[in-house]
Design a protein around this motif. Structure first.
Motif, PDB file in Angstrom:
ATOM      1  N   ALA A  69       0.873  -1.184   0.000  1.00  0.00           N
ATOM      2  CA  ALA A  69       0.000   0.000   0.000  1.00  0.00           C
ATOM      3  C   ALA A  69       0.903   1.226   0.000  1.00  0.00           C
ATOM      4  CB  ALA A  69      -0.901   0.000   1.230  1.00  0.00           C
ATOM      5  N   ASP A  70       0.292   2.404  -0.104  1.00  0.00           N
ATOM      6  CA  ASP A  70       1.080   3.640  -0.013  1.00  0.00           C
ATOM      7  C   ASP A  70       1.760   3.666   1.354  1.00  0.00           C
ATOM      8  OD1 ASP A  70       0.195   4.283  -2.467  1.00  0.00           O
ATOM      9  OD2 ASP A  70      -1.281   5.772  -1.815  1.00  0.00           O
ATOM     10  N   SER A  71       2.944   4.259   1.412  1.00  0.00           N
ATOM     11  CA  SER A  71       3.765   4.138   2.628  1.00  0.00           C
ATOM     12  C   SER A  71       3.073   4.588   3.912  1.00  0.00           C
ATOM     13  CB  SER A  71       5.083   4.867   2.434  1.00  0.00           C
ATOM     14  OG  SER A  71       5.745   4.315   1.342  1.00  0.00           O
ATOM     15  N   PRO A  72       2.491   5.797   3.965  1.00  0.00           N
ATOM     16  CA  PRO A  72       1.894   6.180   5.248  1.00  0.00           C
ATOM     17  C   PRO A  72       0.778   5.219   5.653  1.00  0.00           C
ATOM     18  CG  PRO A  72       2.101   8.073   3.802  1.00  0.00           C
ATOM     19  CD  PRO A  72       2.406   6.864   2.971  1.00  0.00           C
ATOM     20  N   GLN A  73       0.098   4.667   4.651  1.00  0.00           N
ATOM     21  CA  GLN A  73      -1.016   3.754   4.953  1.00  0.00           C
ATOM     22  C   GLN A  73      -0.532   2.462   5.619  1.00  0.00           C
ATOM     23  OE1 GLN A  73      -3.446   3.610   1.382  1.00  0.00           O
ATOM     24  NE2 GLN A  73      -4.487   1.805   2.220  1.00  0.00           N
ATOM     25  N   VAL A  74       0.575   1.875   5.150  1.00  0.00           N
ATOM     26  CA  VAL A  74       1.054   0.624   5.782  1.00  0.00           C
ATOM     27  C   VAL A  74       1.642   0.903   7.166  1.00  0.00           C
ATOM     28  CG1 VAL A  74       1.555  -0.726   3.711  1.00  0.00           C
ATOM     29  CG2 VAL A  74       3.353   0.608   4.713  1.00  0.00           C
ATOM     30  N   ALA A  75       2.055   2.162   7.360  1.00  0.00           N
ATOM     31  CA  ALA A  75       2.677   2.487   8.665  1.00  0.00           C
ATOM     32  C   ALA A  75       1.639   2.552   9.785  1.00  0.00           C
ATOM     33  CB  ALA A  75       3.417   3.824   8.560  1.00  0.00           C
ATOM     34  N   VAL A  76       0.368   2.763   9.412  1.00  0.00           N
ATOM     35  CA  VAL A  76      -0.667   3.021  10.412  1.00  0.00           C
ATOM     36  C   VAL A  76      -0.767   1.904  11.458  1.00  0.00           C
ATOM     37  CG1 VAL A  76      -3.167   3.283  10.744  1.00  0.00           C
ATOM     38  CG2 VAL A  76      -2.027   4.509   8.898  1.00  0.00           C
ATOM     39  N   HIS A  77      -0.774   0.634  10.998  1.00  0.00           N
ATOM     40  CA  HIS A  77      -0.991  -0.471  11.930  1.00  0.00           C
ATOM     41  C   HIS A  77       0.307  -1.184  12.318  1.00  0.00           C
ATOM     42  CE1 HIS A  77      -5.218   0.137  11.419  1.00  0.00           C
ATOM     43  NE2 HIS A  77      -5.084   0.043  10.103  1.00  0.00           N
ATOM     44  N   ALA A  78       1.444  -0.690  11.829  1.00  0.00           N
ATOM     45  CA  ALA A  78       2.695  -1.424  12.059  1.00  0.00           C
ATOM     46  C   ALA A  78       3.269  -1.165  13.450  1.00  0.00           C
ATOM     47  CB  ALA A  78       3.713  -1.024  10.996  1.00  0.00           C
ATOM     48  N   ASP A  79       3.850  -2.223  14.031  1.00  0.00           N
ATOM     49  CA  ASP A  79       4.534  -2.077  15.325  1.00  0.00           C
ATOM     50  C   ASP A  79       5.972  -1.602  15.109  1.00  0.00           C
ATOM     51  OD1 ASP A  79       2.471  -3.310  17.201  1.00  0.00           O
ATOM     52  OD2 ASP A  79       2.598  -4.756  15.557  1.00  0.00           O
ATOM     53  N   LEU A  80       6.533  -2.016  13.965  1.00  0.00           N
ATOM     54  CA  LEU A  80       7.884  -1.561  13.598  1.00  0.00           C
ATOM     55  C   LEU A  80       7.834  -1.117  12.138  1.00  0.00           C
ATOM     56  CD1 LEU A  80      10.998  -1.345  14.079  1.00  0.00           C
ATOM     57  CD2 LEU A  80      11.168  -3.739  13.340  1.00  0.00           C
ATOM     58  N   VAL A  81       8.254   0.113  11.890  1.00  0.00           N
ATOM     59  CA  VAL A  81       8.302   0.641  10.518  1.00  0.00           C
ATOM     60  C   VAL A  81       9.772   0.759  10.128  1.00  0.00           C
ATOM     61  CG1 VAL A  81       7.801   2.642   9.056  1.00  0.00           C
ATOM     62  CG2 VAL A  81       6.113   1.870  10.734  1.00  0.00           C
ATOM     63  N   ILE A  82      10.170  -0.012   9.138  1.00  0.00           N
ATOM     64  CA  ILE A  82      11.580  -0.021   8.724  1.00  0.00           C
ATOM     65  C   ILE A  82      11.729   0.865   7.480  1.00  0.00           C
ATOM     66  CG2 ILE A  82      13.443  -1.452   7.832  1.00  0.00           C
ATOM     67  CD1 ILE A  82      12.302  -3.789   9.496  1.00  0.00           C
ATOM     68  N   VAL A  83      12.528   1.912   7.619  1.00  0.00           N
ATOM     69  CA  VAL A  83      12.713   2.869   6.523  1.00  0.00           C
ATOM     70  C   VAL A  83      13.845   2.363   5.626  1.00  0.00           C
ATOM     71  CG1 VAL A  83      13.234   5.263   5.930  1.00  0.00           C
ATOM     72  CG2 VAL A  83      11.972   4.742   8.038  1.00  0.00           C
ATOM     73  N   SER A  84      13.443   1.819   4.488  1.00  0.00           N
ATOM     74  CA  SER A  84      14.437   1.261   3.573  1.00  0.00           C
ATOM     75  C   SER A  84      14.462   2.074   2.277  1.00  0.00           C
ATOM     76  CB  SER A  84      14.081  -0.203   3.309  1.00  0.00           C
ATOM     77  OG  SER A  84      15.090  -0.772   2.536  1.00  0.00           O
ATOM     78  N   LEU A  85      14.604   3.361   2.457  1.00  0.00           N
ATOM     79  CA  LEU A  85      14.624   4.325   1.356  1.00  0.00           C
ATOM     80  C   LEU A  85      16.009   4.958   1.293  1.00  0.00           C
ATOM     81  CD1 LEU A  85      11.310   6.120   2.400  1.00  0.00           C
ATOM     82  CD2 LEU A  85      11.579   4.669   0.370  1.00  0.00           C
TER      83      LEU A  85
END
Ligand SMILES: NC(=O)c1ccc[n+]([C@@H]2O[C@H](COP(=O)([O-])OP(=O)(O)OC[C@H]3O[C@@H](n4cnc5c(N)ncnc54)[C@H](OP(=O)(O)O)[C@@H]3O)[C@@H](O)[C@H]2O)c1
Length: 343
Positions: A69-85
């Motif tokens: 999904a779009d990045s901010p959208q997948v971040a909503v429910h995540a416990d860990l957000v890994i920034v691989s940019l």
């Protein structure tokens, strides 16, 4: 002097248990992102992938079976957000992610650059961690598939409201990508960032490439065949690097001929002399002061113009033709890079 420590296996295993019950969002599916996503999933972690719409890497993640999904959208429910940019876009792309994340979500980086140089500022009540594998994504994936792993650096920039959970999530992440099979080394964002930049500029990417190119040019200018110059000054680097990696510089020295050893002693310090060490210190100071980070970011804002010119010049160098000729004789060389499973 700051010290690193190898994290005890019991802590890493405890982290693996914590992350197994959580959702991890991988933002970006490039060199590192794909390897992290695949390795974590195969370690039993629930992974979703974030990317921009129409992106080729996002399509690839879907082909690999990930929900995207779009990045901010997948971040909503995540416990860990890994920034691989890429590091230079963190300053623009992290704020919307941080805004979308739930209060208990922890943000993770693969390199400390954007946090250490203040390009991303995270509110104090959110956990910020680092897991930096010491190798490219292809190696991270390949070693994992082989049942091994590559070491990683691990750091906690801030623990947020639950420092124990923040640390456990990061260690679980390191475990899930296979790095615990090799070693998880605790450090700080500052030390990881500055030593990583120094190592890649002075030795691994900058220094080594220029050493090879200049040596190649000197041999060709002196009338030697480019294929011979390439073989001697570039192709054999891997064999020597493998020996150094496996046995140290002294172990490599024991595995080569007396003539090669004597030549190393006689010429090495004439090439890398005190004046080179002075320039190394200048480069370190440039990194520590943040000037290098500033130049990278300025170039990114300028459409990576300087980087594009450097890559065009690199690709046009006669050494590349000589390398292509040699590699036609060694078709097995690229087999790892060509494997869809690993690349
Ligand atoms: N490469 C390494 O060996 C290595 C080793 C250790 C740590 N690291 C760290 O890992 C992190 C990621 O590096 P990397 O080399 O894996 O990056 P990369 O391959 O260049 O990242 C590409 C990913 O970022 C996305 N992306 C690029 N620009 C974007 C933008 N403006 N907006 C949205 N998405 C964008 C791409 O999506 P599209 O397909 O849409 O372009 C793709 O999914 C960095 O912090 C780096 O320092 C890298």
């Amino acid at each position: 002097m700051p010290e690193c420590e190898i994290v005890a296996n019991s802590l890493v295993v405890a982290g693996a248990k914590v992350i197994s019950e959580q959702v991890v969002a991988i933002i970006g599916y490039g060199n590192q992102g794909r390897a992290h996503a695949l390795n974590l999933r195969e370690s039993g972690v629930k992974v979703v992938v974030g990317g921009r719409s129409g992106s080729t890497s996002r399509t690839r993640a879907e082909a690999d079976g990930f929900r995207t999904a779009d990045s901010p959208q997948v971040a909503v429910h995540a416990d860990l957000v890994i920034v691989s940019l890429p590091d230079e876009v963190h300053g623009t792309l992290c704020p919307p992610l941080l805004e979308a994340m739930k209060p208990s979500g922890v943000i993770g980086f693969l390199h400390g650059f954007s946090i250490h140089f203040g390009q991303v500022v995270v509110p104090e009540d959110r956990g910020v961690v680092l897991v930096a594998p010491k190798g490219p994504g292809t190696a991270l994936r390949a070693r994992f598939v082989e049942g091994m792993g590559i070491p990683c650096l691990f750091a906690v920039h801030q623990g947020g409201t639950d420092p124990d959970r923040t640390e456990a999530l990061a260690l679980g992440w390191a475990h899930g990508i296979g790095s615990a099979r090799a070693g998880v080394i605790r450090t700080t964002f500052r030390d990881e960032t500055e030593t990583d930049l120094f190592g890649e500029q002075i030795v691994l990417c900058g220094g080594l490439s220029e050493l090879i190119r200049n040596a190649f040019e000197v041999l060709v200018e002196a009338g030697y065949d480019p294929l011979l110059a390439y073989t001697e000054c570039c192709h054999e680097v891997k064999q020597i690097a493998d020996l150094i990696c496996d046995r140290g510089i002294s172990g490599m020295g024991r595995a080569i001929s007396n003539t090669a050893r004597f030549g190393a002693m006689d010429a090495g310090q004439r090439i890398i002399d005190d004046s080179a060490r002075i320039r190394m210190r200048e480069v370190l100071a440039d990194i520590q002061s943040g000037q290098f980070a500033k130049r990278v970011s300025e170039d990114a804002r300028d459409g990576s113009r300087r980087l594009g010119e450097y890559m065009a010049k690199t690709e046009a160098h006669p050494l590349e033709d000589a390398g292509r000729s040699l590699r036609t004789m060694l078709p097995w060389l690229n087999s790892v890079g060509k494997s869809d499973e690993i690349r």
